[in-house]
Design a protein around this motif. Structure first.
Motif, short mmCIF file in Angstrom:
data_model
loop_
_atom_site.label_atom_id
_atom_site.label_comp_id
_atom_site.label_asym_id
_atom_site.label_seq_id
_atom_site.Cartn_x
_atom_site.Cartn_y
_atom_site.Cartn_z
N TYR A 218 14.19 -8.42 -3.58
CA TYR A 218 14.10 -7.16 -2.85
C TYR A 218 15.15 -6.19 -3.40
N VAL A 219 14.77 -4.92 -3.47
CA VAL A 219 15.70 -3.88 -3.89
C VAL A 219 15.79 -2.84 -2.78
N ALA A 220 16.90 -2.10 -2.77
CA ALA A 220 17.15 -1.17 -1.67
C ALA A 220 16.64 0.24 -1.94
N ALA A 221 16.40 0.56 -3.23
CA ALA A 221 15.98 1.92 -3.58
C ALA A 221 15.20 1.91 -4.88
N LEU A 222 14.37 2.91 -5.06
CA LEU A 222 13.61 3.04 -6.30
C LEU A 222 14.54 3.07 -7.51
N GLU A 223 15.67 3.73 -7.36
CA GLU A 223 16.61 3.85 -8.47
C GLU A 223 17.15 2.51 -8.94
N ASP A 224 17.07 1.49 -8.06
CA ASP A 224 17.61 0.18 -8.42
C ASP A 224 16.75 -0.56 -9.43
N ALA A 225 15.49 -0.16 -9.58
CA ALA A 225 14.59 -0.92 -10.45
C ALA A 225 13.75 -0.06 -11.38
N ILE A 226 13.60 1.21 -11.10
CA ILE A 226 12.58 2.01 -11.79
C ILE A 226 12.83 2.12 -13.29
N ARG A 227 14.08 2.00 -13.73
CA ARG A 227 14.38 2.11 -15.16
C ARG A 227 14.06 0.84 -15.93
N ARG A 228 13.85 -0.28 -15.24
CA ARG A 228 13.68 -1.55 -15.94
C ARG A 228 12.34 -2.21 -15.71
N VAL A 229 11.34 -1.46 -15.22
CA VAL A 229 10.03 -2.06 -14.97
C VAL A 229 8.96 -1.45 -15.86
#
Length: 311
Positions: A218-229
């Motif tokens: 689980y991630v808390a915000a879009l910014e936490d994952a959007i650069r690496r997907v």
């Protein structure tokens, strides 16, 4: 096709092996091309598919009916249970409805608001049963939607193995459940889940997915994952007009993703997927929904024409 009982049903994503998924993908592409050229084999002439929709539907019902008719078959059914004695005030049992349909049709597609209702119908069915979406929450599934999702991702990336997938929205929905089960059948898939705190998967579902090798967090915000997907899979919420800001894929946030990223959504959408995103080359959801007819043509072929493993 791996199923829980004969006749051959499609009730859950658990019913299909990776080999089945590959076969369905191949046949879906075959039918997509056949629809484009209008050179479609009429293999369901004389066959009737019943569509029993106890919940509203646009894409699932119409694409199954279109798939049936593309293959030369015909459809009967309902889209409002209150106009039948199978729903509304009569509430005929699923078992009795199945016994009746055995004499009326060659296959049945069911959408229901209760988890497990489609399974109850299948227990008394002498014809193939397809789960068109059952309930919400624990164990709810929508396997044919997830098959459409897989085909769309394979079209864009060539393979599912190795993908990094961000799922944004209320992940405790049937389409997500089926997609996650299918993803356990592939290698090195990483899943990131962004949802409201009260919409996490159940502990039992999380244990099951991990036991089958799926890596997710689980991630808390879009910014936490959007650069690496590679994939952003957006889904709706229980209240499509009341969506937490962190679950909205705003264009300015999308700009932070990699150029190769593709966005999917099972539709219909709410405010979680602004129409401004439609102009992005990363938007794949209308191509995704167009895959509904060929995928469901491939499913009907396997169940009604015997072109599956073990038959």
């Amino acid at each position: 096709m791996l199923t829980r009982n004969k006749p051959y049903h499609l009730l859950s994503a658990h019913d299909l092996s990776r080999e089945d998924l590959s076969d369905i993908g191949e046949r879906s592409r075959y039918y997509r091309e056949r629809v484009r050229t209008r050179a479609i084999p009429q293999m369901l002439v004389g066959r009737i598919v019943a569509t029993l929709f106890f919940q509203p539907s646009t894409r699932t019902r119409l694409s199954f009916e279109a798939a049936t008719q593309r293959l030369g078959g015909t459809c009967v059914g309902f889209s409002d249970p209150n106009v039948t004695k199978a729903g509304g005030e009569w509430r005929e049992s699923m078992a009795d409805t199945a016994r009746v349909l055995n004499g009326y049709a060659d296959a049945v597609v069911i959408r229901h608001n209760e988890v497990g209702a489609v399974d109850l119908h299948a227990q008394e069915s002498a014809i193939p049963v397809i789960n068109g979406g059952d309930g919400r929450g624990i164990r709810a599934e929508h396997p044919t939607q997830a098959l459409i999702d897989l085909l769309s991702m394979e079209d864009d990336f060539g393979a599912i193995d190795g993908l990094k997938i961000l799922i944004v929205g209320h992940v405790n929905q049937r389409c997500v459940h089926s997609l996650l089960i299918f993803l356990t059948k592939f290698l090195d898939v990483s899943v990131f889940l962004l949802t409201d705190d009260d919409e996490h998967l159940s502990d039992a579902e999380e244990r099951e997915l991990r036991s089958h090798g799926l890596t997710f967090q689980y991630v808390a915000a879009l910014e936490d994952a959007i650069r690496r997907v590679d994939v952003i899979y957006v889904i709706g919420t229980k209240s499509p007009c009341e969506v937490a800001g962190k679950l909205v894929l705003r264009p300015e946030i999308l700009q932070r993703s990699a150029p190769h990223v593709r966005i999917y959504h099972p539709l219909p959408r709410g405010i979680e997927l602004p129409t401004e995103v439609d102009a992005s080359r990363k938007a794949a959801y209308f191509r995704q929904v167009a895959n509904g007819v060929p995928v469901r043509m491939a499913i009907l072929e396997r169940l009604l024409n015997g072109s599956h493993q073990g038959l």
